[in-house]
Design a protein around this motif. Structure first.
Motif, PDB file in Angstrom:
ATOM      1  N   LEU A 100       0.948  -1.290   0.055  1.00  0.00           N
ATOM      2  CA  LEU A 100      -0.049   0.096   0.101  1.00  0.00           C
ATOM      3  C   LEU A 100       0.911   1.283  -0.091  1.00  0.00           C
ATOM      4  O   LEU A 100       0.321   2.300  -0.375  1.00  0.00           O
ATOM      5  CB  LEU A 100      -0.894   0.375   1.409  1.00  0.00           C
ATOM      6  CG  LEU A 100      -2.249  -0.963   1.076  1.00  0.00           C
ATOM      7  CD1 LEU A 100      -3.005  -0.981   2.641  1.00  0.00           C
ATOM      8  CD2 LEU A 100      -3.259  -0.458   0.140  1.00  0.00           C
ATOM      9  N   TYR A 101       2.181   1.165   0.724  1.00  0.00           N
ATOM     10  CA  TYR A 101       2.879   2.435   0.619  1.00  0.00           C
ATOM     11  C   TYR A 101       4.057   2.430  -0.336  1.00  0.00           C
ATOM     12  O   TYR A 101       4.815   1.050  -0.676  1.00  0.00           O
ATOM     13  CB  TYR A 101       3.448   2.289   1.975  1.00  0.00           C
ATOM     14  CG  TYR A 101       2.436   2.891   2.921  1.00  0.00           C
ATOM     15  CD1 TYR A 101       1.936   4.045   3.394  1.00  0.00           C
ATOM     16  CD2 TYR A 101       1.510   1.803   3.581  1.00  0.00           C
ATOM     17  CE1 TYR A 101       0.779   4.742   4.146  1.00  0.00           C
ATOM     18  CE2 TYR A 101       0.409   2.130   4.344  1.00  0.00           C
ATOM     19  CZ  TYR A 101       0.206   3.728   4.644  1.00  0.00           C
ATOM     20  OH  TYR A 101      -0.699   4.018   5.475  1.00  0.00           O
ATOM     21  N   ARG A 102       4.507   3.354  -0.805  1.00  0.00           N
ATOM     22  CA  ARG A 102       5.636   3.499  -1.403  1.00  0.00           C
ATOM     23  C   ARG A 102       6.988   3.236  -0.535  1.00  0.00           C
ATOM     24  O   ARG A 102       6.661   3.527   0.677  1.00  0.00           O
ATOM     25  CB  ARG A 102       5.831   5.229  -2.065  1.00  0.00           C
ATOM     26  CG  ARG A 102       4.707   5.444  -3.209  1.00  0.00           C
ATOM     27  CD  ARG A 102       4.701   6.522  -3.725  1.00  0.00           C
ATOM     28  NE  ARG A 102       3.583   7.161  -4.375  1.00  0.00           N
ATOM     29  CZ  ARG A 102       3.379   6.769  -5.559  1.00  0.00           C
ATOM     30  NH1 ARG A 102       4.184   5.914  -6.249  1.00  0.00           N
ATOM     31  NH2 ARG A 102       2.124   7.375  -6.098  1.00  0.00           N
ATOM     32  N   GLU A 103       8.073   3.002  -1.064  1.00  0.00           N
ATOM     33  CA  GLU A 103       9.176   2.707  -0.274  1.00  0.00           C
ATOM     34  C   GLU A 103       9.652   3.576   0.714  1.00  0.00           C
ATOM     35  O   GLU A 103       9.533   4.561   0.367  1.00  0.00           O
ATOM     36  CB  GLU A 103      10.326   2.173  -1.358  1.00  0.00           C
ATOM     37  CG  GLU A 103      11.441   1.514  -0.722  1.00  0.00           C
ATOM     38  CD  GLU A 103      11.201   0.086  -0.348  1.00  0.00           C
ATOM     39  OE1 GLU A 103      11.842  -0.235   0.739  1.00  0.00           O
ATOM     40  OE2 GLU A 103      10.562  -0.368  -1.297  1.00  0.00           O
ATOM     41  N   GLY A 104       9.591   3.148   1.939  1.00  0.00           N
ATOM     42  CA  GLY A 104       9.979   3.901   2.970  1.00  0.00           C
ATOM     43  C   GLY A 104       9.078   5.035   3.492  1.00  0.00           C
ATOM     44  O   GLY A 104       9.351   5.771   4.315  1.00  0.00           O
ATOM     45  N   MET A 105       7.773   4.951   3.147  1.00  0.00           N
ATOM     46  CA  MET A 105       6.678   5.731   3.575  1.00  0.00           C
ATOM     47  C   MET A 105       5.506   5.169   4.529  1.00  0.00           C
ATOM     48  O   MET A 105       4.752   5.704   4.718  1.00  0.00           O
ATOM     49  CB  MET A 105       6.221   6.399   2.058  1.00  0.00           C
ATOM     50  CG  MET A 105       7.180   7.119   1.384  1.00  0.00           C
ATOM     51  SD  MET A 105       6.460   8.100   0.202  1.00  0.00           S
ATOM     52  CE  MET A 105       5.870   9.571   0.919  1.00  0.00           C
ATOM     53  N   GLU A 106       5.927   3.866   4.911  1.00  0.00           N
ATOM     54  CA  GLU A 106       5.060   3.365   5.818  1.00  0.00           C
ATOM     55  C   GLU A 106       4.987   4.252   6.951  1.00  0.00           C
ATOM     56  O   GLU A 106       6.015   4.797   7.470  1.00  0.00           O
ATOM     57  CB  GLU A 106       5.475   2.024   6.406  1.00  0.00           C
ATOM     58  CG  GLU A 106       5.441   0.997   5.143  1.00  0.00           C
ATOM     59  CD  GLU A 106       6.726   1.044   4.264  1.00  0.00           C
ATOM     60  OE1 GLU A 106       7.653   1.778   4.688  1.00  0.00           O
ATOM     61  OE2 GLU A 106       7.020   0.213   3.466  1.00  0.00           O
ATOM     62  N   PRO A 107       3.571   4.181   7.756  1.00  0.00           N
ATOM     63  CA  PRO A 107       3.575   4.973   8.969  1.00  0.00           C
ATOM     64  C   PRO A 107       4.450   4.433  10.194  1.00  0.00           C
ATOM     65  O   PRO A 107       4.400   3.340  10.377  1.00  0.00           O
ATOM     66  CB  PRO A 107       1.987   4.981   9.333  1.00  0.00           C
ATOM     67  CG  PRO A 107       1.618   3.625   8.792  1.00  0.00           C
ATOM     68  CD  PRO A 107       2.372   3.422   7.587  1.00  0.00           C
ATOM     69  N   ASP A 108       5.097   5.417  10.781  1.00  0.00           N
ATOM     70  CA  ASP A 108       6.081   5.027  12.062  1.00  0.00           C
ATOM     71  C   ASP A 108       4.992   4.927  13.212  1.00  0.00           C
ATOM     72  O   ASP A 108       3.799   5.304  13.039  1.00  0.00           O
ATOM     73  CB  ASP A 108       7.320   6.009  12.101  1.00  0.00           C
ATOM     74  CG  ASP A 108       6.822   7.303  12.379  1.00  0.00           C
ATOM     75  OD1 ASP A 108       5.613   7.525  12.623  1.00  0.00           O
ATOM     76  OD2 ASP A 108       7.902   8.068  12.276  1.00  0.00           O
ATOM     77  N   GLU A 109       5.570   4.830  14.257  1.00  0.00           N
ATOM     78  CA  GLU A 109       4.824   4.762  15.524  1.00  0.00           C
ATOM     79  C   GLU A 109       4.094   5.950  15.878  1.00  0.00           C
ATOM     80  O   GLU A 109       2.761   6.061  16.321  1.00  0.00           O
ATOM     81  CB  GLU A 109       5.531   4.332  16.852  1.00  0.00           C
ATOM     82  CG  GLU A 109       5.961   2.824  16.703  1.00  0.00           C
ATOM     83  CD  GLU A 109       6.676   2.349  18.254  1.00  0.00           C
ATOM     84  OE1 GLU A 109       6.319   3.085  19.013  1.00  0.00           O
ATOM     85  OE2 GLU A 109       7.421   1.572  18.059  1.00  0.00           O
ATOM     86  N   ALA A 110       4.915   7.129  15.891  1.00  0.00           N
ATOM     87  CA  ALA A 110       4.160   8.446  15.935  1.00  0.00           C
ATOM     88  C   ALA A 110       3.101   8.725  15.236  1.00  0.00           C
ATOM     89  O   ALA A 110       1.925   9.375  15.475  1.00  0.00           O
ATOM     90  CB  ALA A 110       5.363   9.658  15.730  1.00  0.00           C
ATOM     91  N   GLU A 111       3.165   8.309  13.724  1.00  0.00           N
ATOM     92  CA  GLU A 111       2.105   8.539  12.859  1.00  0.00           C
ATOM     93  C   GLU A 111       0.942   7.770  13.327  1.00  0.00           C
ATOM     94  O   GLU A 111      -0.157   8.054  13.087  1.00  0.00           O
ATOM     95  CB  GLU A 111       2.728   8.121  11.516  1.00  0.00           C
ATOM     96  CG  GLU A 111       1.359   8.365  10.416  1.00  0.00           C
ATOM     97  CD  GLU A 111       0.794   9.699  10.076  1.00  0.00           C
ATOM     98  OE1 GLU A 111      -0.178   9.701   9.427  1.00  0.00           O
ATOM     99  OE2 GLU A 111       1.280  10.639  10.614  1.00  0.00           O
TER     100      GLU A 111
END
Length: 262
Positions: A100-111
């Motif tokens: 679903l996400y472009r490379e390196g753009m997955e949501p981190d914990e803060a997001e």
């Protein structure tokens, strides 16, 4: 608004946490092209259950896509089906395992925490508030969590799903008598196949809010989408098919209300 809500007069709340298709513009850029299809949406349930509001039920439906955040997952993101594959609170792939996400753009914990507060929390605050209102007015209430899914999703199960997949957290989220009334009703017809507490036992909403001792009786119904729509893009609604299943859905909701009022 982060959801659509209409208060009713019956001791019945119909929740539709996966019908949303909206994704904020600022997040859409991080998604891959496959996300645009919103393939894993519980399509057209507001139309399919249109009669619920007419009969006096309260109806709560999501605005935001489950690709943004899944309203039917616990905020801790624990797996509701230990040992089995499932998608998470902020999914990173589709049911078909597409990224679903472009490379390196997955949501981190803060997001993820931000999305919980901004998009997940408002739906659950409204759900809780309406259950409390209905409990105060009626003493008991049925929470009907409405879902649908493609009839064949190899990632999660083999072969074709039964038409109607009821979940009551193995009998913990509602009275056994209410569950029995539902079983009796669907068992009296032979048009649609069904199962109780099979692959789908109820998600976070059913398990968390269902509390028979406190007067909240929660049932999840996961329907095979071929019963009322085309399962391939653009996922058209099929009134001709929907007209076959709607009478049974109306009977089920009516019987649930009748039970909770006795």
């Amino acid at each position: 608004m982060d959801f659509r809500f209409k208060a009713g007069t019956l001791p019945l709340l119909v929740s539709m946490p996966h019908v949303g298709t909206d994704i904020p513009d600022e997040l859409a850029a991080s998604l891959t092209p496959c996300a645009a299809a919103r393939a894993d949406t519980d399509w057209h349930l507001t139309e399919l259950y249109g009669f619920a509001q007419e009969m006096g039920a309260s109806v709560l439906s999501a605005r935001w896509s489950r690709y943004l955040i899944d309203l039917n997952r616990p905020p801790e993101n624990t797996n509701l089906y230990p040992g089995q594959d499932t998608t998470g609170l902020c999914p990173v792939d589709t049911f078909g395992r597409e990224r679903l996400y472009r490379e390196g753009m997955e949501p981190d914990e803060a997001e993820v925490r931000r999305r919980l507060e901004q998009y997940w929390r408002p739906y659950h605050d409204q759900l809780r508030a309406e259950l409390d209102r209905l409990l105060a007015e009626h003493g008991r209430v049925v929470l009907w969590d409405a879902h649908s899914i493609a009839s064949e999703v190899p990632r999660f199960f083999e072969g074709r799903l039964p038409d109607l997949n009821f979940g009551t957290a193995d009998g913990k989220s509602c009275s056994r008598q209410l569950e029995g009334a539902m079983i009796k009703l669907v068992d009296s017809q032979d048009r649609f196949s069904f199962v109780f507490n099979g692959r789908f036992k109820g998600g976070h909403i059913t398990r968390f809010y269902g509390n028979p001792a406190a007067g909240v009786h929660a049932i999840q119904l996961e329907m095979a989408q071929c019963l009322y729509m085309n399962e391939s893009a653009p996922f058209d609604y099929r009134p001709d098919l929907a007209g076959r299943i709607q009478p049974l859905l109306r009977e089920l909701l009516g019987a649930a209300v009748e039970w909770v009022r006795t």
